[in-house]
Every structure is written in structure tokens, then in C-alpha cells.
Design an enzyme around this catalytic site. Structure first.
Site, PDB file in Angstrom:
ATOM      1  N   LYS A  10      43.164  45.604  40.767  1.00 50.23           N
ATOM      2  CA  LYS A  10      43.011  44.442  39.881  1.00 50.23           C
ATOM      3  C   LYS A  10      43.387  44.784  38.431  1.00 50.23           C
ATOM      4  O   LYS A  10      43.466  45.966  38.052  1.00 50.23           O
ATOM      5  CB  LYS A  10      41.574  43.940  39.960  1.00 50.23           C
ATOM      6  CG  LYS A  10      41.200  43.368  41.330  1.00 50.23           C
ATOM      7  CD  LYS A  10      39.846  42.697  41.277  1.00 50.23           C
ATOM      8  CE  LYS A  10      39.461  42.146  42.629  1.00 50.23           C
ATOM      9  NZ  LYS A  10      38.221  41.329  42.541  1.00 50.23           N
ATOM     10  N   PHE A  58      31.804  31.077  39.640  1.00 55.96           N
ATOM     11  CA  PHE A  58      32.620  32.103  38.967  1.00 55.96           C
ATOM     12  C   PHE A  58      34.121  31.880  39.145  1.00 55.96           C
ATOM     13  O   PHE A  58      34.917  32.689  38.690  1.00 55.96           O
ATOM     14  CB  PHE A  58      32.219  33.512  39.454  1.00 55.96           C
ATOM     15  CG  PHE A  58      32.301  33.710  40.950  1.00 55.96           C
ATOM     16  CD1 PHE A  58      33.522  33.966  41.580  1.00 55.96           C
ATOM     17  CD2 PHE A  58      31.158  33.685  41.730  1.00 55.96           C
ATOM     18  CE1 PHE A  58      33.611  34.174  42.949  1.00 55.96           C
ATOM     19  CE2 PHE A  58      31.225  33.878  43.115  1.00 55.96           C
ATOM     20  CZ  PHE A  58      32.466  34.124  43.720  1.00 55.96           C
ATOM     21  N   ARG A  86      37.374  48.147  53.093  1.00 60.50           N
ATOM     22  CA  ARG A  86      36.184  47.557  52.471  1.00 60.50           C
ATOM     23  C   ARG A  86      35.087  48.609  52.292  1.00 60.50           C
ATOM     24  O   ARG A  86      34.359  48.596  51.304  1.00 60.50           O
ATOM     25  CB  ARG A  86      35.683  46.359  53.290  1.00 60.50           C
ATOM     26  CG  ARG A  86      36.639  45.177  53.176  1.00 60.50           C
ATOM     27  CD  ARG A  86      36.171  43.981  53.984  1.00 60.50           C
ATOM     28  NE  ARG A  86      35.003  43.326  53.429  1.00 60.50           N
ATOM     29  CZ  ARG A  86      35.027  42.467  52.422  1.00 60.50           C
ATOM     30  NH1 ARG A  86      36.164  42.149  51.823  1.00 60.50           N
ATOM     31  NH2 ARG A  86      33.924  41.912  51.983  1.00 60.50           N
ATOM     32  N   ARG A 103      34.602  51.036  43.801  1.00 59.87           N
ATOM     33  CA  ARG A 103      33.909  50.195  42.817  1.00 59.87           C
ATOM     34  C   ARG A 103      32.813  50.959  42.065  1.00 59.87           C
ATOM     35  O   ARG A 103      32.607  50.708  40.877  1.00 59.87           O
ATOM     36  CB  ARG A 103      33.373  48.951  43.506  1.00 59.87           C
ATOM     37  CG  ARG A 103      34.518  47.940  43.727  1.00 59.87           C
ATOM     38  CD  ARG A 103      34.259  47.050  44.854  1.00 59.87           C
ATOM     39  NE  ARG A 103      35.186  45.925  44.938  1.00 59.87           N
ATOM     40  CZ  ARG A 103      35.145  45.034  45.923  1.00 59.87           C
ATOM     41  NH1 ARG A 103      34.237  45.143  46.856  1.00 59.87           N
ATOM     42  NH2 ARG A 103      36.015  44.050  45.959  1.00 59.87           N
ATOM     43  N   HIS A 116      40.396  44.714  45.410  1.00 61.20           N
ATOM     44  CA  HIS A 116      40.129  43.627  46.363  1.00 61.20           C
ATOM     45  C   HIS A 116      40.571  44.090  47.735  1.00 61.20           C
ATOM     46  O   HIS A 116      41.523  44.868  47.860  1.00 61.20           O
ATOM     47  CB  HIS A 116      40.911  42.370  45.977  1.00 61.20           C
ATOM     48  CG  HIS A 116      40.941  41.331  47.063  1.00 61.20           C
ATOM     49  ND1 HIS A 116      39.905  40.432  47.259  1.00 61.20           N
ATOM     50  CD2 HIS A 116      41.850  41.077  48.043  1.00 61.20           C
ATOM     51  CE1 HIS A 116      40.197  39.670  48.312  1.00 61.20           C
ATOM     52  NE2 HIS A 116      41.368  40.036  48.799  1.00 61.20           N
TER      53      HIS A 116
HETATM   54  P1  CMP Z   1      36.940  40.129  45.568  1.00 62.18           P
HETATM   55  O1  CMP Z   1      36.665  41.101  46.639  1.00 62.18           O
HETATM   56  O2  CMP Z   1      38.292  40.064  44.974  1.00 62.18           O
HETATM   57  O3  CMP Z   1      36.553  38.661  46.117  1.00 62.18           O
HETATM   58  C1  CMP Z   1      36.163  37.601  45.255  1.00 62.18           C
HETATM   59  C2  CMP Z   1      35.902  38.061  43.877  1.00 62.18           C
HETATM   60  O4  CMP Z   1      35.083  37.211  43.118  1.00 62.18           O
HETATM   61  C3  CMP Z   1      35.131  39.369  43.902  1.00 62.18           C
HETATM   62  O5  CMP Z   1      35.915  40.404  44.370  1.00 62.18           O
HETATM   63  C4  CMP Z   1      34.678  39.470  42.471  1.00 62.18           C
HETATM   64  O6  CMP Z   1      35.730  39.916  41.608  1.00 62.18           O
HETATM   65  C5  CMP Z   1      34.386  38.019  42.180  1.00 62.18           C
HETATM   66  N1  CMP Z   1      32.965  37.717  42.316  1.00 62.18           N
HETATM   67  C6  CMP Z   1      32.245  37.695  43.431  1.00 62.18           C
HETATM   68  N2  CMP Z   1      30.965  37.363  43.177  1.00 62.18           N
HETATM   69  C7  CMP Z   1      30.911  37.159  41.856  1.00 62.18           C
HETATM   70  C8  CMP Z   1      29.860  36.779  40.978  1.00 62.18           C
HETATM   71  N3  CMP Z   1      28.631  36.548  41.413  1.00 62.18           N
HETATM   72  N4  CMP Z   1      30.157  36.672  39.671  1.00 62.18           N
HETATM   73  C9  CMP Z   1      31.421  36.893  39.230  1.00 62.18           C
HETATM   74  N5  CMP Z   1      32.458  37.259  40.027  1.00 62.18           N
HETATM   75  C10 CMP Z   1      32.190  37.384  41.321  1.00 62.18           C
END
Ligand code: CMP
Length: 138
Positions: A10, A58, A86, A103, A116
């Protein structure tokens, strides 16, 4: 079963020059990189990619962040690649991610969370097709 998944490094991680470390880890863990591109998503492209989350509070912030700078998209292949990637990424919220995960090591927040990965075979097919044509996968 050999499987493919979509990974994204990202904008927060690309900006901090962490792509090399993340790609090294991907290779060390035994994934084959079948395709890789550096992209800069438009807001509309980020909204399309994350359409499944459009009702979430979000969503606007997430799509603004994902279109804020360059990212790197990759197609990873391995046995059980979706789950394997994952697991290597760790929990969405870095505060809850296990030690040694991408992460835990690299994310700044639940939104700026470095990487992601697709969450299911159907999602992986959609997400791979979002960035790569069949001819790109070698
Ligand atoms: P990703 O795995 O890319 O899938 C969806 C994305 O939304 C996640 O990673 C985060 O970057 C974002 N995300 C998920 N939950 C939240 C949250 N509670 N607040 C802000 N961003 C979120």
C-alpha cells in the site's frame, strides 16, 4: 492446491521505501511472484476496488488513502496462497497482529496497514482481474 492471490503493497509502505523488504519476505516464504506492477490508483479506481466496503464508515478515508500515492500490486502463487499470504500479513489492525507479520512490522494504523490480500478465491479472481490481464500472468 496451488492457488493465486492478489497482494498490494500500500501507499504508506511504498512511501517509506519498505517495498523491497516486503518483497524479500514474500520470496523467502516461498511464494512465486507471477506478476507485479507499480500503480497510482485514481479515487474512482480505489472506490471500484473496495466497492464491497462502500457502506463502511471508513470507505471515504480508505479510498482517499489508497489513491494518495503509488502502490505495488502483485499476483502471488503458492499452495494455499490466499490463507498463506493473509497469515504472513497478520491482523488488519497492527495492534492485534502477531509478531513477525508484515502489519506488526510495517503498519502504522488499521487504515495505513502496509499490505492487502484477497480474502477468498472469488475475491482473488476479481482482484487479480482488476489489475492484470491473463496475458500478464506468466
Ligand atoms: P485491507 O485488507 O486492504 O481491506 C480493507 C481495508 O480497510 C483494510 O485493509 C484497512 O486498510 C481498512 N480498514 C479496515 N477496517 C478499518 C477500520 N475500522 N478503520 C479504518 N480502516 C479500516
Amino acid at each position: 492446491m496451488t492457488e493465486r492471490t492478489l497482494a498490494i503493497i500500500k501507499p504508506d509502505a511504498v512511501e517509506r521505501h519498505l517495498a523491497g523488504k516486503i518483497i524479500q519476505r514474500i520470496e523467502d516464504e516461498g511464494f512465486q511472484i507471477r506478476a507485479m506492477r507499480r500503480i497510482h490508483l485514481s479515487a474512482a479506481q480505489a472506490e471500484g476496488f473496495y466497492a464491497v466496503h462502500r457502506a463502511r464508515p471508513f470507505f471515504t478515508s480508505l479510498t482517499q488513502f489508497m489513491s494518495s500515492g503509488p502502490a505495488i500490486v502483485l499476483v502471488l502463487e503458492a499452495a494455499d496462497a490466499i490463507k498463506k499470504w493473509r497469515t504472513l500479513m497478520g491482523a488488519t489492525d497492527p495492534a492485534k497482529a502477531d509478531a513477525g507479520t508484515m502489519r506488526k512490522e510495517f503498519a502504522q494504523s488499521i487504515e495505513r496497514n502496509a499490505t492487502h490480500g484477497s480474502d477468498a478465491p472469488e475475491t482473488a479472481a476479481y482482484e487479480i482481474g482488476y489489475f492484470f490481464a491473463g496475458i500478464d500472468l506468466i
